[in-house]
Design an enzyme around this catalytic site. Structure first.
Site, PDB file in Angstrom:
ATOM      1  N   SER A 183       0.908  -1.197   0.074  1.00  0.00           N
ATOM      2  CA  SER A 183      -0.041  -0.032   0.058  1.00  0.00           C
ATOM      3  C   SER A 183       1.060   1.328   0.076  1.00  0.00           C
ATOM      4  CB  SER A 183      -1.056  -0.208   1.118  1.00  0.00           C
ATOM      5  OG  SER A 183      -1.908   1.035   1.085  1.00  0.00           O
ATOM      6  N   ASP A 224      -9.782  -3.778  -6.117  1.00  0.00           N
ATOM      7  CA  ASP A 224      -8.865  -3.258  -4.898  1.00  0.00           C
ATOM      8  C   ASP A 224      -9.528  -1.880  -5.054  1.00  0.00           C
ATOM      9  OD1 ASP A 224      -7.655  -2.042  -2.965  1.00  0.00           O
ATOM     10  OD2 ASP A 224      -5.615  -2.623  -3.704  1.00  0.00           O
ATOM     11  N   HIS A 236      -7.515  -5.396  -0.559  1.00  0.00           N
ATOM     12  CA  HIS A 236      -6.210  -4.489  -0.811  1.00  0.00           C
ATOM     13  C   HIS A 236      -5.023  -5.129   0.032  1.00  0.00           C
ATOM     14  CE1 HIS A 236      -4.154  -0.869  -1.081  1.00  0.00           C
ATOM     15  NE2 HIS A 236      -3.758  -0.693   0.236  1.00  0.00           N
TER      16      HIS A 236
END
Lengths: 271, 437
Positions: A96, A219, A247
């Site tokens: 991320s 996502d 995610h």
């Protein structure tokens, strides 16, 4: 000084390999998120895990609101850990927001990095009309921050009595810390701001290290458009679309994640 | 009970619960939802089951779900008391508090979520949040205000200290002024007393001076008459009016006449001085061209200069004009030159020169000699009446010692002065200062 950094960032190392593999967690959690993935590489690599200052079991007293108001501050954490252990040819795995933190760190000291593995990266979370669809409007992010605030209320409400009882039940505090990856909700809120208001699109072109972009299906935080954008704008990058949804493939689909990383590192374009 | 019946029974129980319940797999697929929750969100159970759990969430809720709820339940098996914004079918946000637990269901992870609408609770949370925000704002304001106040306070303190210092100073000054005032009053009293005394003294002195001048004038007159008689009769005898005069007698007569002249000059000087001091001298003030005065004076003293073996040089600019009494100027210059002749050894030089002082608008006429000079400490006293600089017994000069006193008095009578500079063994310069035309 090196040991200070290791303690500050709660650095953990294991594995029997020589090449370092540095795992950087994303917003909202800590190094625990790598528990299904990192051990798979322990035979071949030297695994390094850490918590950003303000997350997990890092030293909260080292938190500097100014430094960590921008992703550069987090990139400095990465570089300081690398220097503390004198890591070279680092395979950096960032989830991320940490994918961009890795980009910033690698652009500063490219010589230290061998590969960047970016899981669900996004250089810009907000939409930029007309040709960039980051996925969010400012109002969405502001609502997220409000949610963070509300959880602060709930958290404080919930934690208040527990902390008071902490003296005779120390394990309760521990449990609470673990139940909420980000130790301090105020810091978590600031991390959210640093993350979701950041714009690192212009940094992608400077990347000199070969990279792998792992893009999940469905996502909502880093949609396909964004993964493709990262791939398109990052020199020497490889894009892999995952079957995993959501995610957090390192948690929802660790096997697929491991296989793709391993495949990349073992291929010609990898190691 | 058969499984189907069991399931129905469980479902009925869930539907009867006051809170929402939703179960979903790790990939987010909703396995079941109770009617409490589906109704809360405006759906029927059929519409929801099989869809992704994010369907129930707003955008912010989805982010929070992905970054917090999912990792926490995945890593720790449970999440408690987390606030999340649900999304009603009509798009409205519904705040809810969730407790989630993940369980293993035939090798797959299923998360059961209890959802409690927090509208009621949220009221309190809103209040709490507002209170927190207000407190934060107040705290910030307070910090700023505190800073301002501290600053203002420091300023005030500084000012107070300054004021106090100032007050002390003022008090000190007041005390000092009071003391000074008292001193001044005392001084004033004293001054008045002194003024009175001085006035008395001045009157007494004026009286005494007038008396002295009168006495001198009278005495001079009384002395001059017999002296003139002495001189006159001596001359008659010398002329042989009373019979032939022997050489010895002639010598005696010479001495008598010399002494008579000396005495007469002395008395004249005394008389002059007393008249000047008594203010009985009249000045005929006019424009006086200095070069003319010098030209008139030089021939008068030349015989004495030559007799003393001296040289006299004079150089005066024709343009210099003083506002003065011509005769008095002449008299002063004669006095100064006579003095110079007296105190300059043979072979010396006398110089007369003049210049205009543009600053003071005065004309300065100087007589310089190459004489014996005057000691610095005696320079002032040469203007005192009857004073002659003591140059030793062998150098005793004739004269009354009144020349300089008279000269200065005359000069001052013309709003001028006579000044002296001297260097012992080198010479002296006496300067007559007069207002310039």
């Amino acid at each position: 000084m090196a040991s200070d950094v290791l303690r500050r960032n709660n650095v953990k190392t294991f594995g029997s390999g020589n090449r370092p593999m540095l795992f950087a967690h994303g917003f909202g959690c800590d190094q625990n998120m790598w528990r299904y993935v990192a051990p798979a590489f322990a035979d071949d690599y030297r695994i390094v895990l850490f918590d950003y200052v303000g997350s997990g079991k890092s030293d909260l007293s080292a938190y500097d609101a100014e430094r960590y108001s921008r992703l550069d501050g987090y990139a400095m954490d990465v570089l300081e850990v690398i220097h503390a252990l004198d890591l070279r040819n680092v395979i950096f795995v960032g989830h991320s927001v940490s994918a961009m933190v890795g980009v910033l760190a690698a652009n500063r000291e490219p010589d230290r990095f061998a590969r960047l593995i970016m899981i669900g990266p996004s250089p810009r979370y907000m939409n930029e009309a007309p040709d960039y669809a980051g996925g969010f409007e400012r109002s969405d992010i502001e609502q997220l921050l409000e949610t963070m605030d509300r959880n602060y209320v709930g958290w404080a409400h919930f934690l208040g009595p527990a902390i008071m009882k902490n003296a005779d039940r120390p394990e309760l505090g521990e449990e609470l810390t673990q139940s909420f990856c980000s130790t301090d909700p105020v810091i978590a809120r600031r991390f959210a701001e640093a993350t979701f208001f950041s714009d690192n699109r212009s940094d992608l072109g400077d990347v000199q290290v070969p990279s792998l972009v792992l893009q999940c299906s469905d996502d909502m935080i880093a949609p396909n458009f964004v993964g493709e954008y990262v791939h398109r704008h990052t020199p020497q990058s490889t894009l892999r679309l995952m079957n995993a949804t959501g995610h957090c493939p390192q948690m929802s689909a660790p096997e697929e994640t491991i296989a793709l990383i391993r495949g990349y590192l073992e291929s010609d374009s990898g190691a | 009970m058969p499984d189907v019946a069991k399931a129905r029974s469980a479902s009925a129980i869930l539907d009867a619960l006051p809170c929402g319940v939703v179960s979903f797999e790790d990939d987010g697929t909703i396995v079941s939802i109770n009617s409490t929750l589906s109704t809360m969100l405006g759906y029927t159970a059929n519409e929801i089951e099989g869809r992704h759990v994010e369907t129930l969430l707003g955008t912010a809720g989805r982010i929070f779900f992905q970054t917090h709820i999912y990792p926490i339940t995945r890593l720790h098996g449970r999440a408690e008391e987390l606030f999340v914004l649900l999304r009603h079918k009509n798009g409205a946000d519904i705040g809810a508090l969730i407790n989630a637990a993940r369980r293993d269901f035939g090798g797959r992870g299923v998360t059961d979520c209890a959802v409690m609408e927090v509208r009621e609770r949220r009221k309190y949370e809103d209040a709490l949040l507002r209170a927190k925000q207000a407190a934060d704002a107040a705290n910030t304001t307070l910090r700023l205000r505190t800073g301002e106040l501290e600053q203002a306070n420091r300023k005030l303190e500084d000012q107070a200290v300054a004021l106090e210092q100032h007050q002390h100073q003022l008090e000190d000054q007041a005390t000092e002024l009071e003391i000074q005032s008292e001193q001044l009053l005392a001084a004033n009293d004293e001054l008045m007393a002194r003024t009175l005394e001085l006035e008395h003294a001045r009157i007494a002195a004026d009286d005494a001076n007038r008396a002295k001048s009168q006495f001198l004038a009278v005495m001079s007159h009384e002395l001059r008459t017999p002296l003139n008689a002495i001189g006159g009769y001596a001359q008659l005898i010398e002329l042989g009016v009373h019979g032939p005069v022997t050489e010895e007698q002639r010598e005696a007569l010479d001495r008598i006449m010399r002494s008579q002249r000396h005495l007469l000059r002395l008395i004249n000087d005394v008389l002059n001085l007393s008249r000047i001091e008594a203010g009985r001298v009249d000045y005929a003030i006019e424009n006086v061209r200095i070069s003319y005065v010098v030209a008139a004076v030089v021939p008068m003293v030349e015989p004495q200069v030559a007799a003393a073996g001296l040289t006299l040089e004079s150089s005066v600019d024709h343009d210099l004009v003083a506002i003065a009494d011509r005769e008095k100027v002449q008299q002063v210059l004669i006095n100064l030159l006579t003095n110079a002749v007296k105190f300059t050894p043979s072979g010396g030089t006398l110089k007369v020169f003049a210049e205009r002082d543009e600053m003071t608008k005065q004309v300065c006429v100087s007589v310089a000699d190459t004489g014996i000079g005057i000691q610095a400490d005696k320079l002032k006293s040469v203007f005192e009446p009857f004073v002659q600089v003591d140059v030793g017994p062998t150098r005793r000069r004739e004269g009354s010692g009144l020349g300089l006193a008279i000269s200065r008095d005359l000069a001052r009578g013309m709003r001028g002065d006579v000044l002296a500079t001297s260097e012992e063994g080198v010479g002296s310069t006496f300067t007559l200062v007069l207002p310039s035309a």
